[in-house]
Design a protein around this motif. Structure first.
Motif, PDB file in Angstrom:
ATOM      1  N   ILE A  12       0.841  -1.201   0.000  1.00 25.29           N
ATOM      2  CA  ILE A  12       0.000   0.000   0.000  1.00 25.29           C
ATOM      3  C   ILE A  12       0.873   1.246   0.000  1.00 25.29           C
ATOM      4  O   ILE A  12       0.649   2.184  -0.772  1.00 25.29           O
ATOM      5  N   LYS A  13       1.879   1.253   0.844  1.00 28.01           N
ATOM      6  CA  LYS A  13       2.787   2.406   0.928  1.00 28.01           C
ATOM      7  C   LYS A  13       3.557   2.600  -0.374  1.00 28.01           C
ATOM      8  O   LYS A  13       3.637   3.707  -0.921  1.00 28.01           O
ATOM      9  N   GLU A  14       4.122   1.523  -0.905  1.00 27.72           N
ATOM     10  CA  GLU A  14       4.959   1.615  -2.095  1.00 27.72           C
ATOM     11  C   GLU A  14       4.148   1.995  -3.329  1.00 27.72           C
ATOM     12  O   GLU A  14       4.685   2.594  -4.267  1.00 27.72           O
ATOM     13  N   SER A  15       2.856   1.668  -3.339  1.00 27.79           N
ATOM     14  CA  SER A  15       2.024   1.966  -4.500  1.00 27.79           C
ATOM     15  C   SER A  15       1.727   3.456  -4.634  1.00 27.79           C
ATOM     16  O   SER A  15       1.303   3.909  -5.704  1.00 27.79           O
ATOM     17  N   GLY A  16       1.927   4.217  -3.552  1.00 30.25           N
ATOM     18  CA  GLY A  16       1.710   5.658  -3.625  1.00 30.25           C
ATOM     19  C   GLY A  16       0.715   6.207  -2.623  1.00 30.25           C
ATOM     20  O   GLY A  16       0.615   7.423  -2.436  1.00 30.25           O
ATOM     21  N   PHE A  17      -0.039   5.331  -1.970  1.00 29.64           N
ATOM     22  CA  PHE A  17      -1.013   5.805  -0.988  1.00 29.64           C
ATOM     23  C   PHE A  17      -0.314   6.473   0.186  1.00 29.64           C
ATOM     24  O   PHE A  17       0.741   6.022   0.643  1.00 29.64           O
ATOM     25  N   ARG A  18      -0.916   7.532   0.679  1.00 25.39           N
ATOM     26  CA  ARG A  18      -0.415   8.210   1.882  1.00 25.39           C
ATOM     27  C   ARG A  18      -1.335   7.981   3.079  1.00 25.39           C
ATOM     28  O   ARG A  18      -0.951   8.214   4.211  1.00 25.39           O
ATOM     29  N   ASN A  19      -2.574   7.562   2.795  1.00 28.32           N
ATOM     30  CA  ASN A  19      -3.582   7.386   3.843  1.00 28.32           C
ATOM     31  C   ASN A  19      -4.163   5.983   3.800  1.00 28.32           C
ATOM     32  O   ASN A  19      -4.171   5.326   2.757  1.00 28.32           O
ATOM     33  N   ILE A  20      -4.668   5.569   4.940  1.00 32.72           N
ATOM     34  CA  ILE A  20      -5.194   4.217   5.066  1.00 32.72           C
ATOM     35  C   ILE A  20      -6.289   4.226   6.120  1.00 32.72           C
ATOM     36  O   ILE A  20      -6.341   5.103   6.976  1.00 32.72           O
ATOM     37  N   VAL A 220     -10.073  -5.119  -1.818  1.00 32.44           N
ATOM     38  CA  VAL A 220      -9.858  -6.430  -1.201  1.00 32.44           C
ATOM     39  C   VAL A 220      -9.056  -7.298  -2.172  1.00 32.44           C
ATOM     40  O   VAL A 220      -9.487  -7.550  -3.300  1.00 32.44           O
ATOM     41  N   TYR A 221      -7.914  -7.733  -1.725  1.00 39.09           N
ATOM     42  CA  TYR A 221      -7.006  -8.537  -2.560  1.00 39.09           C
ATOM     43  C   TYR A 221      -7.454  -9.998  -2.524  1.00 39.09           C
ATOM     44  O   TYR A 221      -7.058 -10.773  -1.647  1.00 39.09           O
ATOM     45  N   ARG A 222      -8.310 -10.361  -3.496  1.00 44.62           N
ATOM     46  CA  ARG A 222      -8.838 -11.724  -3.568  1.00 44.62           C
ATOM     47  C   ARG A 222      -9.389 -11.962  -4.975  1.00 44.62           C
ATOM     48  O   ARG A 222      -9.278 -11.114  -5.844  1.00 44.62           O
ATOM     49  N   TYR A 223     -10.004 -13.132  -5.167  1.00 40.28           N
ATOM     50  CA  TYR A 223     -10.611 -13.492  -6.445  1.00 40.28           C
ATOM     51  C   TYR A 223      -9.587 -13.373  -7.578  1.00 40.28           C
ATOM     52  O   TYR A 223      -8.442 -13.787  -7.449  1.00 40.28           O
ATOM     53  N   GLU A 224     -10.001 -12.803  -8.711  1.00 36.62           N
ATOM     54  CA  GLU A 224      -9.108 -12.722  -9.879  1.00 36.62           C
ATOM     55  C   GLU A 224      -7.909 -11.819  -9.636  1.00 36.62           C
ATOM     56  O   GLU A 224      -6.904 -11.897 -10.355  1.00 36.62           O
ATOM     57  N   LEU A 226      -5.843 -12.083  -7.405  1.00 36.88           N
ATOM     58  CA  LEU A 226      -4.706 -12.881  -6.945  1.00 36.88           C
ATOM     59  C   LEU A 226      -3.753 -13.220  -8.085  1.00 36.88           C
ATOM     60  O   LEU A 226      -2.644 -13.720  -7.841  1.00 36.88           O
ATOM     61  N   ASN A 227      -4.182 -12.946  -9.339  1.00 37.20           N
ATOM     62  CA  ASN A 227      -3.269 -13.094 -10.466  1.00 37.20           C
ATOM     63  C   ASN A 227      -2.211 -11.990 -10.465  1.00 37.20           C
ATOM     64  O   ASN A 227      -1.205 -12.087 -11.178  1.00 37.20           O
ATOM     65  N   LEU A 228      -2.455 -10.942  -9.680  1.00 36.25           N
ATOM     66  CA  LEU A 228      -1.508  -9.846  -9.524  1.00 36.25           C
ATOM     67  C   LEU A 228      -0.720 -10.031  -8.229  1.00 36.25           C
ATOM     68  O   LEU A 228      -1.197 -10.685  -7.298  1.00 36.25           O
ATOM     69  N   THR A 229       0.446  -9.468  -8.156  1.00 35.82           N
ATOM     70  CA  THR A 229       1.141  -9.413  -6.873  1.00 35.82           C
ATOM     71  C   THR A 229       0.439  -8.365  -6.011  1.00 35.82           C
ATOM     72  O   THR A 229      -0.290  -7.500  -6.535  1.00 35.82           O
ATOM     73  N   PRO A 230       0.628  -8.400  -4.686  1.00 36.59           N
ATOM     74  CA  PRO A 230       0.026  -7.353  -3.855  1.00 36.59           C
ATOM     75  C   PRO A 230       0.409  -5.951  -4.316  1.00 36.59           C
ATOM     76  O   PRO A 230      -0.436  -5.054  -4.360  1.00 36.59           O
ATOM     77  N   LEU A 231       1.665  -5.755  -4.684  1.00 32.61           N
ATOM     78  CA  LEU A 231       2.099  -4.433  -5.133  1.00 32.61           C
ATOM     79  C   LEU A 231       1.395  -4.032  -6.423  1.00 32.61           C
ATOM     80  O   LEU A 231       0.947  -2.882  -6.565  1.00 32.61           O
ATOM     81  N   GLU A 232       1.254  -4.956  -7.354  1.00 36.50           N
ATOM     82  CA  GLU A 232       0.546  -4.657  -8.605  1.00 36.50           C
ATOM     83  C   GLU A 232      -0.908  -4.308  -8.330  1.00 36.50           C
ATOM     84  O   GLU A 232      -1.466  -3.377  -8.930  1.00 36.50           O
ATOM     85  N   PHE A 233      -1.518  -5.039  -7.405  1.00 41.44           N
ATOM     86  CA  PHE A 233      -2.920  -4.786  -7.068  1.00 41.44           C
ATOM     87  C   PHE A 233      -3.103  -3.394  -6.465  1.00 41.44           C
ATOM     88  O   PHE A 233      -4.003  -2.643  -6.858  1.00 41.44           O
ATOM     89  N   TYR A 234      -2.256  -3.027  -5.527  1.00 42.19           N
ATOM     90  CA  TYR A 234      -2.421  -1.730  -4.870  1.00 42.19           C
ATOM     91  C   TYR A 234      -1.979  -0.577  -5.767  1.00 42.19           C
ATOM     92  O   TYR A 234      -2.489   0.533  -5.638  1.00 42.19           O
TER      93      TYR A 234
END
Length: 251
Positions: A12-20, A220-224, A226-234
């Motif tokens: 989440i941090k590396e993808s560019g988000f500043r807030n959570i 939510v990192y799930r379903y299709e 999951l074909n992405l890495t967490p970093l790609e998803f975020y």
């Protein structure tokens, strides 16, 4: 595939988000409790915009008995703990599931206690639209307090309310948003534009209701995905959040 909380937060941090935002009782679901998560979130420089409190047993808030009374004490403690960690807003459900006791003065009186405590702590309370209509309206009509507002959940509105929502009634009262998508078959928590929500209309409605706070995805990192890495998803989530922000500015 098991993804740790730390890997998710780093992505989440590396993808560019500043807030959570965080789910307050995350220790029920993850290996790290909320205190450890907050410590790590602060360490990597993310800002917590609100905490989503647990809705376990929330229907008892509308029923007579000690269970509902105990729930009030629990929420008051949660709010005090949030304050200790510099979290200035909490999101709460008013119901859980498709059936709940009818809203009534028993629940309203309990909510008054929770809200008064939150106000003493300087913590705002935003009630979320869930699966049953009427509860948000009842609470907002009966609790006239600038410290109280709503959290608009786009996915719930689409699948449970068929997109019927009185934005005019909640003008200036939308404190937070949960933006996610679905195809009306279920509360899928897809990324915006991956389902059937009309996002231009949704953003226009939010703007006309004077919503001017954080654009918050409930990704939510799930379903299709999951074909992405967490970093790609975020990273994809971040791009979509920016797209929604640009739409808001243009309208």
């Amino acid at each position: 595939m098991i993804i740790s909380d730390i890997e998710i937060l780093d992505s989440i941090k590396e993808s560019g988000f500043r807030n959570i935002f965080i789910h307050w009782e995350s220790n029920e679901y993850n290996e790290h409790n909320w205190a450890e998560q907050i410590e790590y979130i602060n360490k990597i420089g993310l800002n917590i915009v609100f905490a989503h409190l647990s809705y376990k047993g929330i229907n008892s808030i509308w029923e007579e008995g000690t269970t509902g009374d105990s729930l009030v004490e629990k929420y008051m403690k949660d709010i005090s703990d949030c304050k200790k960690h510099n979290i200035s807003m909490v999101v709460m459900h008013l119901t859980s599931g498709k059936d709940a006791p009818m809203y009534n003065e028993i629940g309203l009186n309990r909510l008054h206690k929770i809200i008064n405590h939150a106000k003493e702590q300087n913590v705002k309370v935003a009630f979320e639209n869930t699966k049953i209509k009427g509860y948000l309206e009842y609470v907002i009509d009966n609790i006239k307090d600038e410290n109280v507002g709503i959290c608009y959940d786009s996915g719930h509105c689409h699948v449970h309310f068929n997109d019927e929502f009185d934005f005019g009634k909640f003008k200036d009262r939308i404190f937070a948003v949960h933006l996610h998508d679905n195809d009306k078959t279920d509360d899928l928590h897809l990324l915006p534009f991956d389902g059937t929500i009309d996002w231009e209309e949704t953003v226009r409605n939010l703007k006309q209701a004077n919503f001017n706070r954080h654009i918050t995805l409930e990704s939510v990192y799930r379903y299709e995905y999951l074909n992405l890495t967490p970093l790609e998803f975020y990273k994809k989530s971040y791009e979509i959040a920016n797209k929604l922000a640009k739409m808001y500015k243009k309208l």
